[in-house]
Design a protein around this motif. Structure first.
Motif, PDB file in Angstrom:
ATOM      1  N   TYR A   1       0.806  -1.219   0.000  1.00 24.23           N
ATOM      2  CA  TYR A   1       0.000   0.000   0.000  1.00 24.23           C
ATOM      3  C   TYR A   1       0.843   1.274   0.000  1.00 24.23           C
ATOM      4  O   TYR A   1       0.375   2.328   0.415  1.00 24.23           O
ATOM      5  N   SER A   2       2.068   1.177  -0.473  1.00 21.63           N
ATOM      6  CA  SER A   2       2.906   2.377  -0.500  1.00 21.63           C
ATOM      7  C   SER A   2       2.272   3.511  -1.317  1.00 21.63           C
ATOM      8  O   SER A   2       2.389   4.682  -0.920  1.00 21.63           O
ATOM      9  N   PRO A   3       1.579   3.228  -2.447  1.00 20.02           N
ATOM     10  CA  PRO A   3       0.897   4.350  -3.114  1.00 20.02           C
ATOM     11  C   PRO A   3      -0.166   5.011  -2.240  1.00 20.02           C
ATOM     12  O   PRO A   3      -0.311   6.239  -2.234  1.00 20.02           O
ATOM     13  N   GLU A   4      -0.916   4.202  -1.469  1.00 22.95           N
ATOM     14  CA  GLU A   4      -1.934   4.748  -0.576  1.00 22.95           C
ATOM     15  C   GLU A   4      -1.304   5.588   0.535  1.00 22.95           C
ATOM     16  O   GLU A   4      -1.807   6.663   0.896  1.00 22.95           O
TER      17      GLU A   4
ATOM     18  N   ALA B   1       0.171  11.155   2.378  1.00 21.59           N
ATOM     19  CA  ALA B   1       1.153  12.191   2.702  1.00 21.59           C
ATOM     20  C   ALA B   1       1.021  13.421   1.815  1.00 21.59           C
ATOM     21  O   ALA B   1       1.527  14.491   2.165  1.00 21.59           O
ATOM     22  N   GLY B   2       0.357  13.252   0.633  1.00 21.50           N
ATOM     23  CA  GLY B   2       0.127  14.429  -0.202  1.00 21.50           C
ATOM     24  C   GLY B   2       0.564  14.311  -1.648  1.00 21.50           C
ATOM     25  O   GLY B   2       0.363  15.243  -2.430  1.00 21.50           O
ATOM     26  N   ILE B   3       1.161  13.195  -2.063  1.00 20.26           N
ATOM     27  CA  ILE B   3       1.563  13.034  -3.465  1.00 20.26           C
ATOM     28  C   ILE B   3       0.320  12.761  -4.307  1.00 20.26           C
ATOM     29  O   ILE B   3      -0.487  11.883  -3.980  1.00 20.26           O
TER      30      ILE B   3
ATOM     31  N   LEU C   1       2.925   8.795  -8.029  1.00 24.25           N
ATOM     32  CA  LEU C   1       2.876   7.807  -6.950  1.00 24.25           C
ATOM     33  C   LEU C   1       3.706   6.575  -7.299  1.00 24.25           C
ATOM     34  O   LEU C   1       4.486   6.075  -6.471  1.00 24.25           O
ATOM     35  N   LEU C   2       3.556   6.091  -8.525  1.00 25.43           N
ATOM     36  CA  LEU C   2       4.301   4.897  -8.939  1.00 25.43           C
ATOM     37  C   LEU C   2       5.795   5.189  -9.050  1.00 25.43           C
ATOM     38  O   LEU C   2       6.626   4.321  -8.758  1.00 25.43           O
ATOM     39  N   ALA C   3       6.156   6.384  -9.450  1.00 28.03           N
ATOM     40  CA  ALA C   3       7.579   6.754  -9.489  1.00 28.03           C
ATOM     41  C   ALA C   3       8.165   6.786  -8.077  1.00 28.03           C
ATOM     42  O   ALA C   3       9.310   6.361  -7.857  1.00 28.03           O
ATOM     43  N   ALA C   4       7.385   7.299  -7.105  1.00 27.70           N
ATOM     44  CA  ALA C   4       7.862   7.332  -5.720  1.00 27.70           C
ATOM     45  C   ALA C   4       8.047   5.931  -5.162  1.00 27.70           C
ATOM     46  O   ALA C   4       8.976   5.672  -4.380  1.00 27.70           O
TER      47      ALA C   4
ATOM     48  N   LEU D   1       9.254  13.940   4.520  1.00 23.74           N
ATOM     49  CA  LEU D   1       9.504  13.100   5.699  1.00 23.74           C
ATOM     50  C   LEU D   1       8.812  11.745   5.584  1.00 23.74           C
ATOM     51  O   LEU D   1       9.371  10.713   5.984  1.00 23.74           O
ATOM     52  N   ALA D   2       7.598  11.724   5.031  1.00 22.43           N
ATOM     53  CA  ALA D   2       6.881  10.453   4.875  1.00 22.43           C
ATOM     54  C   ALA D   2       7.646   9.513   3.958  1.00 22.43           C
ATOM     55  O   ALA D   2       7.839   8.323   4.274  1.00 22.43           O
ATOM     56  N   LEU D   3       8.126  10.028   2.826  1.00 22.30           N
ATOM     57  CA  LEU D   3       8.904   9.204   1.905  1.00 22.30           C
ATOM     58  C   LEU D   3      10.210   8.749   2.559  1.00 22.30           C
ATOM     59  O   LEU D   3      10.630   7.594   2.399  1.00 22.30           O
ATOM     60  N   LEU D   4      10.835   9.653   3.325  1.00 29.02           N
ATOM     61  CA  LEU D   4      12.080   9.318   4.018  1.00 29.02           C
ATOM     62  C   LEU D   4      11.863   8.185   5.017  1.00 29.02           C
ATOM     63  O   LEU D   4      12.655   7.222   5.067  1.00 29.02           O
ATOM     64  N   PHE D   5      10.800   8.263   5.820  1.00 29.26           N
ATOM     65  CA  PHE D   5      10.574   7.245   6.850  1.00 29.26           C
ATOM     66  C   PHE D   5      10.071   5.927   6.266  1.00 29.26           C
ATOM     67  O   PHE D   5      10.362   4.858   6.811  1.00 29.26           O
ATOM     68  N   VAL D   6       9.328   5.986   5.160  1.00 25.77           N
ATOM     69  CA  VAL D   6       8.951   4.744   4.477  1.00 25.77           C
ATOM     70  C   VAL D   6      10.207   4.040   3.959  1.00 25.77           C
ATOM     71  O   VAL D   6      10.390   2.827   4.138  1.00 25.77           O
ATOM     72  N   CYS D   7      11.081   4.808   3.311  1.00 29.90           N
ATOM     73  CA  CYS D   7      12.346   4.237   2.821  1.00 29.90           C
ATOM     74  C   CYS D   7      13.218   3.758   3.978  1.00 29.90           C
ATOM     75  O   CYS D   7      13.865   2.705   3.889  1.00 29.90           O
ATOM     76  N   GLY D   8      13.234   4.511   5.083  1.00 34.68           N
ATOM     77  CA  GLY D   8      14.006   4.102   6.252  1.00 34.68           C
ATOM     78  C   GLY D   8      13.493   2.799   6.835  1.00 34.68           C
ATOM     79  O   GLY D   8      14.285   1.926   7.236  1.00 34.68           O
ATOM     80  N   ASN D   9      12.170   2.649   6.878  1.00 34.76           N
ATOM     81  CA  ASN D   9      11.587   1.423   7.425  1.00 34.76           C
ATOM     82  C   ASN D   9      11.976   0.203   6.597  1.00 34.76           C
ATOM     83  O   ASN D   9      12.404  -0.825   7.140  1.00 34.76           O
ATOM     84  N   VAL D  10      11.844   0.311   5.258  1.00 37.48           N
ATOM     85  CA  VAL D  10      12.190  -0.840   4.423  1.00 37.48           C
ATOM     86  C   VAL D  10      13.703  -1.083   4.428  1.00 37.48           C
ATOM     87  O   VAL D  10      14.155  -2.231   4.286  1.00 37.48           O
ATOM     88  N   ALA D  11      14.499  -0.031   4.613  1.00 35.26           N
ATOM     89  CA  ALA D  11      15.958  -0.201   4.690  1.00 35.26           C
ATOM     90  C   ALA D  11      16.348  -0.986   5.940  1.00 35.26           C
ATOM     91  O   ALA D  11      17.131  -1.952   5.871  1.00 35.26           O
ATOM     92  N   PHE D  12      15.809  -0.593   7.091  1.00 32.75           N
ATOM     93  CA  PHE D  12      16.128  -1.318   8.330  1.00 32.75           C
ATOM     94  C   PHE D  12      15.572  -2.739   8.291  1.00 32.75           C
ATOM     95  O   PHE D  12      16.198  -3.669   8.809  1.00 32.75           O
ATOM     96  N   PHE D  13      14.420  -2.926   7.685  1.00 33.03           N
ATOM     97  CA  PHE D  13      13.876  -4.272   7.520  1.00 33.03           C
ATOM     98  C   PHE D  13      14.824  -5.135   6.698  1.00 33.03           C
ATOM     99  O   PHE D  13      15.118  -6.284   7.049  1.00 33.03           O
ATOM    100  N   SER D  14      15.321  -4.576   5.595  1.00 32.49           N
ATOM    101  CA  SER D  14      16.161  -5.343   4.675  1.00 32.49           C
ATOM    102  C   SER D  14      17.521  -5.681   5.258  1.00 32.49           C
ATOM    103  O   SER D  14      18.136  -6.673   4.871  1.00 32.49           O
ATOM    104  N   ILE D  15      17.996  -4.893   6.196  1.00 35.78           N
ATOM    105  CA  ILE D  15      19.333  -5.128   6.727  1.00 35.78           C
ATOM    106  C   ILE D  15      19.339  -6.181   7.829  1.00 35.78           C
ATOM    107  O   ILE D  15      20.390  -6.659   8.246  1.00 35.78           O
TER     108      ILE D  15
END
Length: 523
Positions: free
Chosen positions: A321-324, A329-331, A337-340, A398-412
């Protein structure tokens, strides 16, 4: 020219040439040459072994691309399916979340299937079933037919996700098992990225065609698995279970660097197989899992628990649900949305590579600490951002940053280590079906999260939902600290001993002492 004379026993002097030192010199030169040749041969064998095991891990992980691709592509394809087939919000949740629920049946069947026909052919079966499902989905004229294809795809994914880590753990050398067993998670992330890219690439086509092509492209990875069957061997541990010791030795010769290590591993596998078959010969595996001994119960708590925590911290909600989330967040606009989401996929894929190279050197548990603590902070900050910062530029960033941060910490950490641990901790007799049980827990939790996210978000807001995820993630930190052991640097048979009473320091019959085994591994 004067030659030195030495007196012999008879007193007569003869010219003597001292050849001893020259002979010694030649012997040393020959010895050095032999040692150099031996070293070169050993290096060549080590290189061949690493390449061979890497090829096996690569091909065995191809089924995991299918899961990743489905997760990634469905996040975007569903936007067009809603318009084309006029499905409701509840049907959207069912369509997305049902794959995880259905895949648990594939995972359950995978344990017994892999014990019966082998790890290798179970992977082939998984690819065939998924291809059937993907083809049906691509031509589906209605929601009902789409769900039929989804059922086949889910069963195929369940089979593939369960068997790949087990197979790779069983063929990998001890010192690099974590590296190779993390390959399936790498391929899941690669599949997610490919799904996001596919969404973006085909989003410009008509509503009726775009989502069908997106789903049909998922057939391609499974085609390569047919070629893989010509390359990869059967698991040596499965071969020993079936009494094919010579075949197992041949495989171990290809996957281990030294002959003495081959015989040592083979002896350990035979001992483990004899121990489990001898003690529980009359007891079915499923009954042993449903009514476990204290030792097996501890293994199940760790394996099943870590699999459930991987999903109930909300990673699939973030990805599906990343597009949702980003729309909240406002995109605005489907293309933006798909590019993000492509940025999310790239982040997830890049950071799994860090984990791959650190998992054996740093260890499983330190990566889990970094992962769970980092995820907790990112989920909490994402919740705060979505709730209080609105839809301005700062909120979007910030929303995009924290979404990316969450998946980064998950992946590591949580992403790859979860599957590595589950494939390591169970004894040979139970490994396939116990790993399948862990995969069932993973898929059930994934399905529940995916099928309820939209409804829960409507009830308590998207920000409130991620606050709940952050609390669950905090609990996972405690779970790792209290229950998860460090398995890095130990053979599969040594790990089994860790769950024995007194920390598995020795077998009851006194035959193996883990401390000595650890020192041998280090050497």
């Amino acid at each position: 020219m004067h030659l030195p004379e030495v007196s012999n026993g008879g007193g007569s002097g003869f010219p003597v040439v001292s050849v001893g030192s020259k002979m010694n010199k030649y012997r040393r030169m020959d010895s050095d040459a032999d040692e150099s040749q031996t070293h070169l041969e050993a290096e060549a064998r080590n290189s061949r072994t690493r390449k061979y095991v890497m090829a096996c891990a690569f091909f065995a992980s191809l089924n995991n691309v299918l899961l990743g691709y489905d997760v990634g592509v469905m996040s975007g394809a569903v936007l067009f399916i809603q318009q084309d087939l006029k499905i409701t919000e509840v049907q959207t949740e069912v369509l997305i979340g049902s794959l995880s629920i259905i895949s648990l049946f594939g995972s359950l069947a995978g344990g017994r299937t892999s014990d019966s026909i082998g790890r290798k052919w179970t992977m082939a079966l998984a690819a065939l079933v998924f291809q059937t499902g993907a083809a049906v989905m691509a031509v589906a004229p209605s929601f009902e037919v789409l769900m039929i294809g989804r059922t086949f795809a889910g069963i195929g994914i369940g089979l593939g996700v369960m068997i790949a880590p087990v197979y790779i753990a069983e063929i990998s050398p001890t010192v690099a098992r974590g590296f190779f067993t993390s390959f399936p998670e790498i391929f899941i992330n690669l599949g997610i990225l490919l799904g996001y890219v596919s969404n973006y690439a085909f989003s410009g086509l008509s509503v009726h065609i775009s989502w069908r092509i997106m789903l049909a492209v998922g057939i391609l990875p499974s085609v390569f698995i047919g070629f893989a069957l010509c390359v990869i061997p059967e698991s040596p541990r499965w071969l020993v279970m079936k009494g094919r010791v010579d075949s197992a030795r041949e495989v171990l010769m290809k996957t281990n660097e030294r002959d003495d290590e081959v015989e040592e591993r083979l002896a350990e596998i035979q001992l483990a197989a004899a121990h489990t078959q001898g003690s529980d010969e009359e007891r079915p595996v499923w009954r042993e899992l449903l009514s476990p001994s204290p030792v097996v119960r501890k293994m199940l708590i760790v394996g099943f628990g870590i699999q459930c925590f991987q999903q109930i911290t909300g990673i699939d909600a973030t990805v599906y649900y990343s597009p949702e989330i980003l729309k909240e967040a406002g995109i605005q606009g489907e293309t933006k949305l798909l590019a993000a989401t492509v940025a999310v996929g790239v982040t997830k894929t890049v950071f799994i590579l860090f984990a791959t190279f650190l998992i054996d050197s740093v260890g499983r548990k330190p990566l889990l600490y970094v992962s769970t603590i980092g995820m907790t902070l990112c989920l909490f900050c994402l919740s705060f951002t979505l709730t209080f910062l609105g839809q301005g530029t700062l909120g979007i960033t910030l929303a995009l940053l924290f979404v990316c941060g969450n998946v980064a910490f998950f992946s590591i950490g949580m992403g790859p280590v979860c599957w590595v641990l589950t494939s390591e901790i169970f004894p040979l007799r139970l490994r396939a079906q116990a790993s399948a049980l862990g995969a069932v827990g993973n898929r059930v939790c994934s399905g529940l999260v995916a099928m309820s996210f939209l409804s829960v978000s409507r009830a308590i807001t998207v920000g409130g939902t991620f606050f709940v995820f952050s609390l669950v993630s905090a609990l996972s930190v405690i779970f790792v600290y209290v229950l998860v052991p460090e398995t890095s640097g130990k053979s599969l048979e040594q790990i089994e001993l860790m769950f024995q009473p007194q920390g598995g320091l020795e077998r009851k019959d006194g035959e193996v002492e883990l401390g000595d085994a650890e020192r041998l591994v280090r050497k």
